[in-house]
Design a protein around this motif. Structure first.
Motif, short mmCIF file in Angstrom:
data_model
loop_
_atom_site.label_atom_id
_atom_site.label_comp_id
_atom_site.label_asym_id
_atom_site.label_seq_id
_atom_site.Cartn_x
_atom_site.Cartn_y
_atom_site.Cartn_z
N GLY A 1 -2.67 8.90 14.89
CA GLY A 1 -1.23 8.96 15.09
C GLY A 1 -0.67 10.27 14.59
O GLY A 1 0.19 10.89 15.22
N ARG A 2 -1.17 10.74 13.45
CA ARG A 2 -0.73 12.03 12.90
C ARG A 2 -1.11 13.18 13.82
O ARG A 2 -0.32 14.08 14.05
CB ARG A 2 -1.33 12.24 11.52
N LYS B 1 -8.14 -3.09 8.31
CA LYS B 1 -8.14 -1.83 7.55
C LYS B 1 -8.70 -0.69 8.39
O LYS B 1 -8.15 0.41 8.40
CB LYS B 1 -8.96 -1.98 6.27
N LEU C 1 -6.08 0.21 11.09
CA LEU C 1 -4.94 0.95 10.52
C LEU C 1 -5.33 2.37 10.17
O LEU C 1 -4.56 3.31 10.38
CB LEU C 1 -4.40 0.22 9.28
N SER C 2 -6.53 2.54 9.63
CA SER C 2 -7.01 3.88 9.31
C SER C 2 -7.09 4.74 10.56
O SER C 2 -6.69 5.90 10.57
CB SER C 2 -8.38 3.79 8.63
N TYR C 3 -7.60 4.16 11.64
CA TYR C 3 -7.70 4.89 12.90
C TYR C 3 -6.32 5.30 13.40
O TYR C 3 -6.11 6.45 13.80
CB TYR C 3 -8.40 4.01 13.95
N VAL C 4 -5.37 4.36 13.38
CA VAL C 4 -4.03 4.65 13.87
C VAL C 4 -3.37 5.73 13.03
O VAL C 4 -2.75 6.65 13.56
CB VAL C 4 -3.17 3.37 13.90
N ARG C 5 -3.52 5.64 11.72
CA ARG C 5 -2.93 6.65 10.85
C ARG C 5 -3.52 8.02 11.14
O ARG C 5 -2.80 9.01 11.25
CB ARG C 5 -3.15 6.28 9.39
N LYS C 6 -4.83 8.09 11.27
CA LYS C 6 -5.51 9.36 11.50
C LYS C 6 -5.13 9.95 12.86
O LYS C 6 -4.76 11.11 12.96
CB LYS C 6 -7.02 9.17 11.42
#
Length: 99
Positions: free
Chosen positions: A89-90, A79, A82-87
């Motif tokens: 990545g955007r 989790k 994934l949070s890091y990648v989402r943040k």
């Protein structure tokens, strides 16, 4: 087969260090030459899992790194990752669009 860890929690020998890192012994030895924190006691090498995790975090250019151990909660680590990648990545996509 590697010897068990000492009571201090240190990883003793290249085999245990390499297994902890999930890498071959030759990679662990190369990383040690480039600054990975290990200490030499006579003819043996040892390392602290905590120090290795901190070093990996610094070497990974700011991306979060966690070595999975028997006590690691993998679902929370997934989790967090994934949070890091989402943040991040955007923000990377936004930079590319702006360029």
């Amino acid at each position: 087969m590697p010897k068990p860890k000492e009571e201090s929690g240190l990883l003793m020998g290249w085999q245990q260090i390499a297994e902890f890192l999930g890498q071959p012994i030759s990679v662990a030895q190369r990383w040690a030459k480039s600054g990975m924190p290990v200490t030499h006691e006579r003819r043996r090498v040892q390392a602290s899992p905590e120090e290795l995790n901190r070093w990996l975090g610094r070497e990974s250019a700011g991306e979060p790194v966690q070595i999975a151990t028997e006590t690691t909660d993998l679902s929370s680590e997934l989790k967090r990752g994934l949070s890091y990648v989402r943040k991040h990545g955007r923000s990377q996509r936004a930079k590319k669009k702006a360029a």
